[in-house]
Design an enzyme around this catalytic site. Structure first.
Site, PDB file in Angstrom:
ATOM      1  N   ASN A 156       0.787  -1.222   0.000  1.00  0.00           N
ATOM      2  CA  ASN A 156       0.000   0.000   0.000  1.00  0.00           C
ATOM      3  C   ASN A 156       0.826   1.284   0.000  1.00  0.00           C
ATOM      4  OD1 ASN A 156      -2.391   1.819   0.881  1.00  0.00           O
ATOM      5  ND2 ASN A 156      -0.986   1.962   2.616  1.00  0.00           N
ATOM      6  N   ILE A 161      -9.253   9.803  -1.866  1.00  0.00           N
ATOM      7  CA  ILE A 161      -9.672   9.392  -0.527  1.00  0.00           C
ATOM      8  C   ILE A 161      -9.196  10.428   0.484  1.00  0.00           C
ATOM      9  CG2 ILE A 161      -9.614   7.524   1.175  1.00  0.00           C
ATOM     10  CD1 ILE A 161     -10.848   6.687  -1.513  1.00  0.00           C
ATOM     11  N   TYR A 214       3.285   9.638 -11.086  1.00  0.00           N
ATOM     12  CA  TYR A 214       2.291   8.892 -10.309  1.00  0.00           C
ATOM     13  C   TYR A 214       1.418   8.044 -11.232  1.00  0.00           C
ATOM     14  CZ  TYR A 214      -1.398   8.048  -6.846  1.00  0.00           C
ATOM     15  OH  TYR A 214      -2.301   7.459  -5.996  1.00  0.00           O
TER      16      TYR A 214
END
Length: 246
Positions: free
Chosen positions: A87, A186, A153
């Site tokens: 993660n 998020i 990214y």
């Protein structure tokens, strides 16, 4: 997941922390990993205080030797490795491609893509020793579409999807399932630097009308790691409030 052992990188905050807490509530042995030692220990302490089982291991995921040591720690501490959640990640340098620094490019690729290869390289042999397991790699909605000023990214998260699919094909017959989860935007510390106006612009990109919560992503990660998803491998699963459906 009761009494099974899981490694979670980037578990000091955000999605990683929520995932670690969820696994612990279901009885897993959680190896909390992060480069942020104080915050990682805090996550570990909170899990233990709530009656869960957890240990912290400081790891720079961009260093293969540290990822190898992380797996060795998990096996030594709990006897085997059953699941891993890769993660850890960063937003990376925000710039046009022609203006992006070489170091900025390399850093986001190292942390957001190379680290997942390092993780699986050492996680998979450990899982094979006990007959299988599950790996969840965290990609992004930007693993499927582009995003201006975030080339590093975006490239890394696209790479995560391809790496996950290749790994799933290689190890499915040996009972290791490997999937990718793709969060939308998020509410995590990665967005703390944004002002209210910029956050509202991000909200507008999600048809559901809000940003996601770490706990909502954690639920999918947990399901993919459990035996309830026993026929699921090689997949890319958005948790994005409809972002990719636009």
């Amino acid at each position: 997941m009761k009494n099974k052992t899981v490694i979670i990188t980037g578990a000091a905050s955000g999605i990683g922390k929520a995932t670690a807490e969820l696994f612990a509530r279901h009885g897993a042995n959680v190896v909390v990993s992060d480069i942020q030692e104080a915050e990682g220990n805090a996550t570990t302490d909170s899990i233990i205080a709530a009656g869960g089982k957890a240990s912290f291991f400081k790891t720079d995921v961009a260093k293969p030797e540290e990822m190898e040591a992380l797996v060795a720690f998990a096996v030594k501490t709990y006897g085997q490795l059953d699941a891993a959640v890769n993660n850890a990640g960063i937003g990376g340098e925000q710039a046009l491609i022609a203006d992006m620094s070489i170091d900025g490019w390399k850093k986001v690729i190292d942390i957001n893509l190379n680290s997942l290869f390092y993780g699986m390289k050492y996680q998979i042999p450990a899982m094979l020793k006990n007959g299988g397991g599950s790996i969840v790699n965290i990609s992004s909605i930007l693993g499927a579409v582009g995003f201006a000023n975030s080339a590093g990214y975006t490239a890394a998260k696209h790479g995560v999807v391809g790496l996950t699919q290749a790994a799933a094909l290689e190890y499915s017959a040996q009972k290791i399932r490997i999937n990718a989860v793709a969060p939308g935007f998020i509410e995590t510390p990665l967005l703390d630097a944004l002002d209210a106006e910029m956050k509202q612009q991000l909200v507008a990109l999600h048809p559901i009308g809000r940003l996601g919560k770490s706990e909502e992503v954690a639920e999918l990660i947990f399901w993919l790691s459990s035996d309830k998803s026993s026929f699921v491998t090689g997949g890319y699963y958005p948790v994005d409030g409809g972002y990719l459906a636009r």
